[in-house]
Enzyme design. Structure first.
Site, PDB file in Angstrom:
ATOM      1  N   TYR A  11       0.850  -1.203   0.000  1.00 35.67           N
ATOM      2  CA  TYR A  11       0.000   0.000   0.000  1.00 35.67           C
ATOM      3  C   TYR A  11       0.889   1.257   0.000  1.00 35.67           C
ATOM      4  O   TYR A  11       0.516   2.287  -0.552  1.00 35.67           O
ATOM      5  CB  TYR A  11      -0.971  -0.021   1.180  1.00 35.67           C
ATOM      6  CG  TYR A  11      -2.167   0.874   0.968  1.00 35.67           C
ATOM      7  CD1 TYR A  11      -3.046   0.648  -0.085  1.00 35.67           C
ATOM      8  CD2 TYR A  11      -2.419   1.956   1.808  1.00 35.67           C
ATOM      9  CE1 TYR A  11      -4.146   1.478  -0.294  1.00 35.67           C
ATOM     10  CE2 TYR A  11      -3.513   2.783   1.616  1.00 35.67           C
ATOM     11  CZ  TYR A  11      -4.373   2.539   0.558  1.00 35.67           C
ATOM     12  OH  TYR A  11      -5.442   3.360   0.351  1.00 35.67           O
ATOM     13  N   LYS A  45      -2.977   8.388   2.852  1.00 28.96           N
ATOM     14  CA  LYS A  45      -4.198   8.241   3.677  1.00 28.96           C
ATOM     15  C   LYS A  45      -3.968   8.773   5.094  1.00 28.96           C
ATOM     16  O   LYS A  45      -4.886   9.310   5.708  1.00 28.96           O
ATOM     17  CB  LYS A  45      -4.664   6.787   3.697  1.00 28.96           C
ATOM     18  CG  LYS A  45      -5.206   6.270   2.357  1.00 28.96           C
ATOM     19  CD  LYS A  45      -6.385   7.082   1.819  1.00 28.96           C
ATOM     20  CE  LYS A  45      -7.064   6.368   0.645  1.00 28.96           C
ATOM     21  NZ  LYS A  45      -8.132   7.219   0.040  1.00 28.96           N
TER      22      LYS A  45
HETATM   23  C1  1JT Z   1      -5.572   3.477  -4.810  1.00 29.45           C
HETATM   24  C2  1JT Z   1      -5.482   2.159  -5.284  1.00 29.45           C
HETATM   25  C3  1JT Z   1      -6.187   3.737  -3.588  1.00 29.45           C
HETATM   26  C4  1JT Z   1      -5.993   1.142  -4.532  1.00 29.45           C
HETATM   27  C5  1JT Z   1      -6.586   1.397  -3.318  1.00 29.45           C
HETATM   28  C6  1JT Z   1      -6.683   2.690  -2.836  1.00 29.45           C
HETATM   29  N1  1JT Z   1      -7.292   2.640  -1.629  1.00 29.45           N
HETATM   30  C7  1JT Z   1      -7.576   1.368  -1.360  1.00 29.45           C
HETATM   31  N2  1JT Z   1      -7.158   0.613  -2.374  1.00 29.45           N
HETATM   32  C8  1JT Z   1      -7.277  -0.813  -2.451  1.00 29.45           C
HETATM   33  C9  1JT Z   1      -6.103  -1.505  -1.823  1.00 29.45           C
HETATM   34  C10 1JT Z   1      -4.854  -1.407  -2.384  1.00 29.45           C
HETATM   35  C11 1JT Z   1      -3.772  -2.081  -1.819  1.00 29.45           C
HETATM   36  C12 1JT Z   1      -3.970  -2.830  -0.700  1.00 29.45           C
HETATM   37  C13 1JT Z   1      -5.230  -2.931  -0.151  1.00 29.45           C
HETATM   38  C14 1JT Z   1      -6.292  -2.237  -0.713  1.00 29.45           C
HETATM   39  C15 1JT Z   1      -4.802   1.833  -6.572  1.00 29.45           C
HETATM   40  C16 1JT Z   1      -4.634   3.039  -7.454  1.00 29.45           C
HETATM   41  C17 1JT Z   1      -4.146   4.210  -6.693  1.00 29.45           C
HETATM   42  C18 1JT Z   1      -5.109   4.627  -5.599  1.00 29.45           C
HETATM   43  O1  1JT Z   1      -2.871  -3.484  -0.206  1.00 29.45           O
HETATM   44  C19 1JT Z   1      -3.088  -4.492   0.700  1.00 29.45           C
HETATM   45  C20 1JT Z   1      -2.395  -1.983  -2.403  1.00 29.45           C
END
Ligand code: 1JT
Length: 256
Positions: free
Chosen positions: A156, A163
């Site tokens: 992440y 965030k």
């Molecule tokens: C973005 C993306 C913002 C994916 C996102 C996000 N906020 C939550 N997610 C889902 C997510 C992503 C990861 C994760 C868990 C949930 C991708 C495009 C940019 C903005 O890792 C465990 C990596």
């Protein structure tokens, strides 16, 4: 129960398609009687969001690229000239470069870091500044966060730092806008298979992991995020500001 958002107008930014959390929120707002103003980013999203706007009976569907001050200005001017008072704003927007969600965090470039901060954090500040003068009867601003703000979630990375800044921005905006009756909160949602999530490798493994360990033993349903956003935008949420509400089947509470 009477409709919770009857007589209210909500601006919802961040619908990309019908899997978007912003769409689930718009759907719940509509069910509760809100009038909807929707925005989309760029020509690629235009057709999809206009079609979803028809399904949701939206009053207005407009382009708005939050990285451009002039697009936010134009949207505000359009709402002003249409004499639309805003009661609720939903900010469901984030972006990071794909390589910044795969490489070690240490490798994050200055430009990738600033891009994630600009689109995912500063846009909330810009949207709040644009919308506040239109919220003449007070109102509610809600953004979307994720547990990666507080804990290290593998990959992440730069979004986790964004965030964390977003949740801090929620508190500072709430402090600024509270005297005008405007509340500012975040919903920290459990992982959901949206278009953004599809960009993440092994996302299905993450979903399975969470479903096995969360107190409710399942993943988050986008409709649950929608219903919490309704609560925050409604009079039921009148005492809640500067807060982060977890809608994640309880996963955030678990240590091991
Ligand atoms: C973005 C993306 C913002 C994916 C996102 C996000 N906020 C939550 N997610 C889902 C997510 C992503 C990861 C994760 C868990 C949930 C991708 C495009 C940019 C903005 O890792 C465990 C990596």
């Amino acid at each position: 129960m009477p409709a919770l958002l009857e007589g209210k107008t909500a601006l919802i930014l961040g619908i990309a398609n019908k899997w978007s959390l912003a769409y689930a929120i718009a759907d719940a707002f509509r069910r509760e009687g809100a009038r909807l103003v929707l925005t989309y980013q760029g020509a690629r999203q235009k057709e999809t969001v206009e079609e979803l706007g028809r399904e949701l009976d939206a009053a207005l569907v407009r382009p708005c690229d939050v990285s451009l001050d002039e697009e936010l200005e134009r949207l505000a001017a359009e709402l002003r000239s249409a004499r639309i008072r805003l009661d609720a704003v939903v900010h469901s927007i984030a972006f990071a470069q794909r390589e910044d969600l795969t490489r070690p965090f240490t490798e994050t470039s200055r430009q990738g870091f600033l891009l994630a901060q600009d689109i995912s954090v500063y846009s909330l500040v810009a949207v709040a500044r644009m919308a506040a003068p239109l919220m003449t009867e007070g109102g509610s601003i809600t953004t979307l966060s994720y547990l990666g703000a507080n804990r290290v979630i593998p990959n992440y990375n730069v979004m986790g730092v964004a965030k964390a800044a977003l949740e801090a921005a929620v508190r500072y905006l709430a402090s600024d806008l509270g005297p005008r009756g405007i509340r500012v909160n975040a919903i920290s949602a459990g992982p959901v298979k949206t278009a953004s999530a599809r960009a993440v490798k092994d996302f299905s493994t993450i979903l399975d992991f969470v479903a096995q360990r969360a107190p409710l033993r399942r993943n988050t349903d986008p409709a649950e995020v929608g219903d919490t956003a309704v609560f925050l935008a409604s009079d039921l949420g009148r005492g809640v500001t500067a807060n982060v509400i977890y809608v994640d089947a309880g996963f955030q509470a678990m240590g091991l």
